[in-house]
Design a protein around this motif. Structure first.
Motif, PDB file in Angstrom:
ATOM      1  N   TYR A  33      99.703 -12.744  97.467  1.00  0.00           N
ATOM      2  CA  TYR A  33      99.734 -13.059  98.891  1.00  0.00           C
ATOM      3  C   TYR A  33     101.105 -13.633  99.204  1.00  0.00           C
ATOM      4  CZ  TYR A  33      94.645 -12.719  99.674  1.00  0.00           C
ATOM      5  OH  TYR A  33      93.355 -12.278  99.803  1.00  0.00           O
ATOM      6  N   PHE A  34     101.762 -13.075 100.228  1.00  0.00           N
ATOM      7  CA  PHE A  34     102.996 -13.674 100.729  1.00  0.00           C
ATOM      8  C   PHE A  34     102.643 -14.334 102.053  1.00  0.00           C
ATOM      9  CE2 PHE A  34     107.191 -13.137 103.028  1.00  0.00           C
ATOM     10  CZ  PHE A  34     107.788 -14.211 102.381  1.00  0.00           C
ATOM     11  N   ARG A  70      93.758 -12.280  92.589  1.00  0.00           N
ATOM     12  CA  ARG A  70      92.976 -11.237  91.925  1.00  0.00           C
ATOM     13  C   ARG A  70      92.159 -10.452  92.941  1.00  0.00           C
ATOM     14  NH1 ARG A  70      91.329 -15.941  88.577  1.00  0.00           N
ATOM     15  NH2 ARG A  70      92.817 -16.112  86.843  1.00  0.00           N
ATOM     16  N   ASN A  71      91.783  -9.248  92.555  1.00  0.00           N
ATOM     17  CA  ASN A  71      91.022  -8.380  93.462  1.00  0.00           C
ATOM     18  C   ASN A  71      89.634  -8.921  93.777  1.00  0.00           C
ATOM     19  OD1 ASN A  71      93.120  -6.539  93.672  1.00  0.00           O
ATOM     20  ND2 ASN A  71      92.338  -5.218  92.032  1.00  0.00           N
ATOM     21  N   ASP A  72      89.130  -9.829  92.948  1.00  0.00           N
ATOM     22  CA  ASP A  72      87.809 -10.399  93.233  1.00  0.00           C
ATOM     23  C   ASP A  72      87.900 -11.624  94.137  1.00  0.00           C
ATOM     24  OD1 ASP A  72      88.777 -12.403  91.586  1.00  0.00           O
ATOM     25  OD2 ASP A  72      87.270 -12.150  90.019  1.00  0.00           O
ATOM     26  N   GLY A  73      89.100 -11.950  94.613  1.00  0.00           N
ATOM     27  CA  GLY A  73      89.287 -13.072  95.519  1.00  0.00           C
ATOM     28  C   GLY A  73      89.646 -14.372  94.842  1.00  0.00           C
ATOM     29  N   SER A  74      89.547 -14.435  93.528  1.00  0.00           N
ATOM     30  CA  SER A  74      89.946 -15.642  92.805  1.00  0.00           C
ATOM     31  C   SER A  74      91.449 -15.602  92.526  1.00  0.00           C
ATOM     32  CB  SER A  74      89.164 -15.757  91.492  1.00  0.00           C
ATOM     33  OG  SER A  74      89.496 -14.695  90.610  1.00  0.00           O
ATOM     34  N   TYR A  75      91.972 -16.693  91.991  1.00  0.00           N
ATOM     35  CA  TYR A  75      93.410 -16.726  91.694  1.00  0.00           C
ATOM     36  C   TYR A  75      93.691 -17.701  90.554  1.00  0.00           C
ATOM     37  CZ  TYR A  75      93.240 -21.038  94.467  1.00  0.00           C
ATOM     38  OH  TYR A  75      92.927 -22.290  94.954  1.00  0.00           O
ATOM     39  N   TYR A 196      98.331 -20.176 112.812  1.00  0.00           N
ATOM     40  CA  TYR A 196      98.952 -21.062 111.831  1.00  0.00           C
ATOM     41  C   TYR A 196      99.701 -20.299 110.746  1.00  0.00           C
ATOM     42  CZ  TYR A 196      99.225 -24.457 107.985  1.00  0.00           C
ATOM     43  OH  TYR A 196      99.656 -25.247 106.959  1.00  0.00           O
ATOM     44  N   GLN A 197      99.001 -19.434 109.989  1.00  0.00           N
ATOM     45  CA  GLN A 197      99.639 -18.735 108.884  1.00  0.00           C
ATOM     46  C   GLN A 197      99.317 -17.249 108.921  1.00  0.00           C
ATOM     47  OE1 GLN A 197     100.546 -21.811 105.438  1.00  0.00           O
ATOM     48  NE2 GLN A 197      98.466 -21.038 105.227  1.00  0.00           N
ATOM     49  N   ILE A 198     100.269 -16.450 108.431  1.00  0.00           N
ATOM     50  CA  ILE A 198     100.106 -15.001 108.356  1.00  0.00           C
ATOM     51  C   ILE A 198     100.268 -14.582 106.902  1.00  0.00           C
ATOM     52  CG2 ILE A 198     101.035 -12.764 109.056  1.00  0.00           C
ATOM     53  CD1 ILE A 198     101.845 -14.045 111.701  1.00  0.00           C
ATOM     54  N   TYR A 199      99.262 -13.853 106.404  1.00  0.00           N
ATOM     55  CA  TYR A 199      99.251 -13.367 105.028  1.00  0.00           C
ATOM     56  C   TYR A 199      99.542 -11.865 105.018  1.00  0.00           C
ATOM     57  CZ  TYR A 199      96.514 -17.553 103.557  1.00  0.00           C
ATOM     58  OH  TYR A 199      96.056 -18.828 103.290  1.00  0.00           O
ATOM     59  N   LEU A 200     100.471 -11.468 104.170  1.00  0.00           N
ATOM     60  CA  LEU A 200     100.672 -10.065 103.836  1.00  0.00           C
ATOM     61  C   LEU A 200     100.612  -9.959 102.314  1.00  0.00           C
ATOM     62  CD1 LEU A 200     103.565  -9.214 106.313  1.00  0.00           C
ATOM     63  CD2 LEU A 200     101.261  -8.248 106.390  1.00  0.00           C
ATOM     64  N   CYS A 201     100.421  -8.760 101.808  1.00  0.00           N
ATOM     65  CA  CYS A 201     100.242  -8.596 100.363  1.00  0.00           C
ATOM     66  C   CYS A 201     101.394  -7.825  99.724  1.00  0.00           C
ATOM     67  CB  CYS A 201      98.913  -7.899 100.075  1.00  0.00           C
ATOM     68  SG  CYS A 201      97.497  -8.960 100.445  1.00  0.00           S
ATOM     69  N   VAL A 202     101.648  -8.159  98.470  1.00  0.00           N
ATOM     70  CA  VAL A 202     102.739  -7.595  97.679  1.00  0.00           C
ATOM     71  C   VAL A 202     102.155  -7.133  96.348  1.00  0.00           C
ATOM     72  CG1 VAL A 202     104.954  -8.118  96.573  1.00  0.00           C
ATOM     73  CG2 VAL A 202     104.384  -9.149  98.793  1.00  0.00           C
ATOM     74  N   PHE A 215      90.906  -9.931 101.499  1.00  0.00           N
ATOM     75  CA  PHE A 215      91.409 -10.996 102.365  1.00  0.00           C
ATOM     76  C   PHE A 215      90.716 -12.310 102.026  1.00  0.00           C
ATOM     77  CE2 PHE A 215      92.230  -7.379 105.401  1.00  0.00           C
ATOM     78  CZ  PHE A 215      93.612  -7.490 105.385  1.00  0.00           C
ATOM     79  N   PRO A 216      91.357 -13.436 102.324  1.00  0.00           N
ATOM     80  CA  PRO A 216      90.683 -14.732 102.130  1.00  0.00           C
ATOM     81  C   PRO A 216      89.464 -14.857 103.044  1.00  0.00           C
ATOM     82  CG  PRO A 216      93.058 -15.007 102.429  1.00  0.00           C
ATOM     83  CD  PRO A 216      92.738 -13.592 102.791  1.00  0.00           C
ATOM     84  N   ASN A 217      88.651 -15.843 102.770  1.00  0.00           N
ATOM     85  CA  ASN A 217      87.516 -16.125 103.633  1.00  0.00           C
ATOM     86  C   ASN A 217      87.972 -16.900 104.866  1.00  0.00           C
ATOM     87  OD1 ASN A 217      85.585 -14.977 101.851  1.00  0.00           O
ATOM     88  ND2 ASN A 217      85.584 -16.852 100.626  1.00  0.00           N
ATOM     89  N   GLY A 218      87.171 -16.847 105.912  1.00  0.00           N
ATOM     90  CA  GLY A 218      87.485 -17.594 107.117  1.00  0.00           C
ATOM     91  C   GLY A 218      87.799 -16.687 108.290  1.00  0.00           C
TER      92      GLY A 218
END
Length: 229
Positions: A33-34, A70-75, A196-202, A215-218
């Motif tokens: 996540y960037f 990770r693809n399962d949402g954990s990190y 507040y924040q913007i997430y893009l993926c790398v 994507f994150p939850n929320g």
């Protein structure tokens, strides 16, 4: 007495297995996540903010971090305590980081605490791909590739305290960058939801943007404010 060939082979196998286990642990993520944050939304809360010692940042999105995920949402996190943040390794990047990766925490500081926390928690988990200097320089380069503020302003979305639909914000960023963002909101001092924040993926090699695998939850709700700074 010389080593028996079978003993030597066993030692080699053990050392190889240990190396593979270390490598596996250091590569235990699927993408990054960037994350960039809007300074007006960081400051426009009950908690408030403090400008860095270098002065008030520009009214632009600032880097929060480059986070292995990770693809399962954990990190993974805090992967290598033996390799802590070392400011001397990024001395050539300091000026650009003060501009593009500013700290807003209180009390006012020079950013080293913020950057050190990002390296220790997230950067050490990407060591198989990025050393410390590469970790920060890669994030700085990613910011220059997609101008989030310009993308929003080109769609008529201005940081002036007005409210905009969440879908219009996402569409503006995807239309400009080609990638679907995830939007995080927080609340201002009056409890209004704001951008507040913007997430893009790398990708996992940190070589370029990709569509986010997860994507994150929320959720922000359908209408959010874009405060001035």
């Amino acid at each position: 007495m010389p080593f028996n060939n079978s003993v030597l082979l066993s030692i080699i196998k053990i050392l190889t297995l240990q190396s593979l286990l270390v490598l596996s642990a250091s590569q235990d993520f699927d993408f990054f996540y960037f994350v960039q944050q809007w300074p007006g939304s960081y400051c426009d809360t009950k908690q408030g903010c403090c400008y860095p010692k270098s002065g008030k940042p520009a009214a632009d999105f600032g880097i929060h971090g480059l986070w292995p995920n990770r693809n399962d949402g954990s990190y993974p996190s805090n992967c290598d305590p033996s390799n802590p943040f070392d400011a001397s390794k990024i001395s050539d990047l300091t000026r650009q980081m003060q501009s593009d990766w500013p700290t807003l925490s209180c009390p006012s500081n020079d950013g080293l605490t913020f950057w050190g926390r990002e390296w220790d928690k997230h950067g050490t988990c990407s060591e198989s791909v990025l050393d410390q200097h590469d970790y920060f320089s890669t994030a700085l380069n990613l910011k220059t590739e997609i101008d989030l503020l310009k993308a929003l302003q080109s769609a008529g979305i201005e940081p002036n305290g007005s409210s905009y639909s969440l879908s219009s914000i996402k569409d503006a960023i995807k239309g400009s960058s080609g990638y679907t963002p995830w939007i995080e909101c927080n609340n201002d001092s009056s409890s209004n939801s704001q951008l507040y924040q913007i997430y893009l993926c790398v990708d996992s090699t940190a070589s370029g943007y990709i569509e986010c695998p997860v994507f994150p939850n929320g959720s922000c709700g359908s209408s959010i404010e874009f405060p001035s700074f």
